[in-house]
Motif scaffolding. Structure first.
Motif, mmCIF file in Angstrom:
data_model
loop_
_atom_site.group_PDB
_atom_site.id
_atom_site.type_symbol
_atom_site.label_atom_id
_atom_site.label_comp_id
_atom_site.label_asym_id
_atom_site.label_seq_id
_atom_site.Cartn_x
_atom_site.Cartn_y
_atom_site.Cartn_z
ATOM 1 N N MET A 7 0.844 -1.188 0.000
ATOM 2 C CA MET A 7 0.000 0.000 0.000
ATOM 3 C C MET A 7 0.881 1.239 0.000
ATOM 4 N N GLU A 8 0.891 1.922 -1.124
ATOM 5 C CA GLU A 8 1.771 3.071 -1.333
ATOM 6 C C GLU A 8 1.159 4.315 -0.693
ATOM 7 N N LEU A 9 1.794 4.831 0.352
ATOM 8 C CA LEU A 9 1.243 5.991 1.056
ATOM 9 C C LEU A 9 1.494 7.290 0.286
ATOM 10 N N VAL A 10 2.679 7.413 -0.296
ATOM 11 C CA VAL A 10 2.992 8.533 -1.191
ATOM 12 C C VAL A 10 3.852 7.970 -2.320
ATOM 13 N N ASN A 11 3.893 8.682 -3.457
ATOM 14 C CA ASN A 11 4.714 8.188 -4.574
ATOM 15 C C ASN A 11 5.849 9.148 -4.908
ATOM 16 N N LEU A 34 -1.833 9.212 -0.669
ATOM 17 C CA LEU A 34 -2.977 8.316 -0.528
ATOM 18 C C LEU A 34 -4.025 8.928 0.399
ATOM 19 N N ASP A 35 -5.228 9.077 -0.105
ATOM 20 C CA ASP A 35 -6.324 9.620 0.679
ATOM 21 C C ASP A 35 -6.703 8.652 1.799
ATOM 22 N N THR A 36 -6.861 9.165 3.014
ATOM 23 C CA THR A 36 -7.147 8.282 4.144
ATOM 24 C C THR A 36 -8.529 7.633 4.024
ATOM 25 N N GLY A 37 -9.478 8.344 3.424
ATOM 26 C CA GLY A 37 -10.802 7.751 3.206
ATOM 27 C C GLY A 37 -10.743 6.586 2.247
ATOM 28 N N LEU A 38 -9.939 6.732 1.189
ATOM 29 C CA LEU A 38 -9.751 5.641 0.230
ATOM 30 C C LEU A 38 -9.051 4.463 0.898
ATOM 31 N N PHE A 39 -8.042 4.769 1.714
ATOM 32 C CA PHE A 39 -7.329 3.723 2.446
ATOM 33 C C PHE A 39 -8.290 2.940 3.340
ATOM 34 N N GLN A 40 -9.134 3.655 4.052
ATOM 35 C CA GLN A 40 -10.139 3.008 4.906
ATOM 36 C C GLN A 40 -11.069 2.123 4.071
ATOM 37 N N HIS A 41 -11.488 2.627 2.925
ATOM 38 C CA HIS A 41 -12.376 1.909 2.003
ATOM 39 C C HIS A 41 -11.767 0.567 1.590
ATOM 40 N N VAL A 42 -10.474 0.572 1.302
ATOM 41 C CA VAL A 42 -9.787 -0.652 0.867
ATOM 42 C C VAL A 42 -9.523 -1.578 2.045
ATOM 43 N N HIS A 64 3.837 11.076 4.467
ATOM 44 C CA HIS A 64 2.384 11.193 4.473
ATOM 45 C C HIS A 64 1.945 12.091 5.634
ATOM 46 N N PRO A 65 1.149 13.118 5.362
ATOM 47 C CA PRO A 65 0.796 14.079 6.421
ATOM 48 C C PRO A 65 -0.131 13.521 7.487
ATOM 49 N N HIS A 66 -0.791 12.397 7.207
ATOM 50 C CA HIS A 66 -1.725 11.805 8.171
ATOM 51 C C HIS A 66 -1.293 10.373 8.507
ATOM 52 N N LEU A 67 -0.009 10.221 8.805
ATOM 53 C CA LEU A 67 0.557 8.904 9.074
ATOM 54 C C LEU A 67 -0.140 8.224 10.248
ATOM 55 N N ALA A 68 -0.425 8.961 11.312
ATOM 56 C CA ALA A 68 -1.063 8.364 12.497
ATOM 57 C C ALA A 68 -2.430 7.776 12.145
ATOM 58 N N GLU A 69 -3.185 8.480 11.306
ATOM 59 C CA GLU A 69 -4.504 7.981 10.930
ATOM 60 C C GLU A 69 -4.390 6.717 10.080
ATOM 61 N N ILE A 70 -3.420 6.697 9.169
ATOM 62 C CA ILE A 70 -3.177 5.504 8.345
ATOM 63 C C ILE A 70 -2.883 4.299 9.242
ATOM 64 N N LEU A 71 -1.986 4.475 10.202
ATOM 65 C CA LEU A 71 -1.616 3.379 11.095
ATOM 66 C C LEU A 71 -2.786 2.960 11.980
ATOM 67 N N ARG A 72 -3.588 3.926 12.393
ATOM 68 C CA ARG A 72 -4.750 3.621 13.223
ATOM 69 C C ARG A 72 -5.766 2.767 12.461
ATOM 70 N N ILE A 73 -5.959 3.069 11.206
ATOM 71 C CA ILE A 73 -6.926 2.333 10.382
ATOM 72 C C ILE A 73 -6.501 0.876 10.211
ATOM 73 N N ILE A 74 -5.244 0.632 9.860
ATOM 74 C CA ILE A 74 -4.800 -0.736 9.577
ATOM 75 C C ILE A 74 -4.700 -1.555 10.860
ATOM 76 N N ASP A 92 11.353 13.642 13.320
ATOM 77 C CA ASP A 92 10.238 14.591 13.349
ATOM 78 C C ASP A 92 9.285 14.193 14.485
ATOM 79 N N ASP A 93 8.936 15.132 15.337
ATOM 80 C CA ASP A 93 8.079 14.828 16.494
ATOM 81 C C ASP A 93 6.740 14.233 16.065
ATOM 82 N N ARG A 94 6.180 14.742 14.966
ATOM 83 C CA ARG A 94 4.893 14.220 14.465
ATOM 84 C C ARG A 94 5.025 12.757 14.073
ATOM 85 N N VAL A 95 6.111 12.414 13.401
ATOM 86 C CA VAL A 95 6.353 11.046 12.955
ATOM 87 C C VAL A 95 6.574 10.127 14.160
ATOM 88 N N LEU A 96 7.384 10.561 15.102
ATOM 89 C CA LEU A 96 7.664 9.745 16.282
ATOM 90 C C LEU A 96 6.395 9.465 17.076
#
Length: 325
Positions: A7-11, A34-42, A64-74, A92-96
């Motif tokens: 699943m490619e988060l960014v290209n 990758l749109d988080t709504g689309l990721f959730q859909h898949v 990916h600017p919404h990495l936490a949401e991506i990880l939360r979904i999966i 990066d504090d956001r990434v950590l």
């Protein structure tokens, strides 16, 4: 349904690695997140069936600017997740915070040299400092919170310019706080001059050569049967589904997933059946099959050595590496 999925988060990427279609500017797909709504859909469709999910593709996933949401979904599904990074924004504090709050099973960090010079010879544009700082901070945060995950995995591709560093790798990884060290081979990619570019990096030790050679030519194998299109599709950042991640420009797309088009619509389509048949029966007619990184290998595994830095890792620990050129 597939057992594994990429699943490619960014290209897009912040480095210019030469044996990579993104780094060598061969990727001609529009820059995409990758749109988080689309990721959730898949994920809601494939999550109950997957054994593993590789959360990267032809780009740097930590961008990916919404990495936490991506990880939360999966993490809602019992899937072993692999997040692979070049580590350039690992401090990066956001990434950590995302990685600690919603930990993947494995965080794979590409370190291809233990000095700035050797690491940047392949990871063009890379700096070691954000990797070192990020891993030390992650390791300390894990200990402080008593977390098992993510398993911090250092991945070292053995190449001609860094092979002399092999004896020092274990101490380097352990002192930083990595849990796992994997030394692996460098895979080829589908380009016009792929053999020539790849050959510049081929190391001397035979066990770290991904392919056998006859003279200067890669020994070609003709008895390989590809299983990729039957169990391991890739979702690109714009929603395009492909049978194999090596189809990096989606020349043989199975279609695009949208709010109105489901994963199963494409996975069980006539187009998917035609693509599988073509890959199985006529691979020489397909550009990405002609330079398949897996076909000419004497072994299917690109990982050569696996070293555990500490005891008590969660079991069963998945240490295979999937599709990371």
């Amino acid at each position: 349904m597939p057992l594994h999925m990429q699943m490619e988060l960014v290209n897009f990427c912040n480095l210019s690695c030469p044996v990579c279609p993104t780094g060598s500017r061969l990727l001609d797909r529009k820059r995409q997140i990758l749109d988080t709504g689309l990721f959730q859909h898949v994920v809601d469709q494939v999550g109950p069936y997957l054994l593993t999910a590789s959360l990267w593709g032809w780009g740097e996933p930590l961008l990916h600017p919404h990495l936490a949401e991506i990880l939360r979904i999966i993490r809602k599904y019992p899937v072993a997740t692999f997040l692979s990074t070049n580590g350039q924004n690992l401090n990066d504090d956001r990434v950590l915070k995302a990685i600690i709050d919603e930990p993947p099973t494995h965080l794979i960090v590409a370190v291809d040299g233990i000095t700035e010079e050797t690491n940047a010879m392949y990871r063009v544009g890379a700096k070691l400092s954000p990797i070192l700082d990020g891993i030390r901070r992650l390791s300390a945060m894990k200990k402080r919170k008593g977390l098992e995950f993510p398993i911090l995995q250092m991945r070292f591709i053995v190449m001609k310019h860094n092979q002399h560093e092999l004896p020092e790798l274990k101490d380097f990884a352990k002192n930083l706080g990595f849990d796992l060290l994997i030394a692996r081979t460098l895979s080829i990619i589908d380009t016009e001059d792929s053999d020539a570019t790849h050959r510049e990096f081929v190391p001397d030790p035979s066990e770290f050569k991904a392919y056998d050679y006859t003279g200067n030519s890669r020994t070609r194998m003709h008895d390989y049967i590809c299983q990729q299109p039957f169990w391991f599709p890739s979702l690109f950042a714009d929603g395009t589904l492909v049978a194999c991640e090596q189809d990096y420009n989606a020349r043989h797309s199975l279609g695009k997933i949208t709010p109105q088009t489901s994963f199963t619509d494409l996975w069980f389509s006539r187009q998917a059946a035609r693509t599988r048949k073509m890959i199985r029966d006529d691979p020489e007619k397909i550009n990405f099959c002609r330079n398949c990184p897996y076909r000419d290998r004497p072994t299917t595994d690109c990982s050569v050595q696996t070293l555990f830095m500490r005891s008590g890792l969660p079991h069963p620990t998945i240490v295979q590496e999937i599709n990371a050129p």
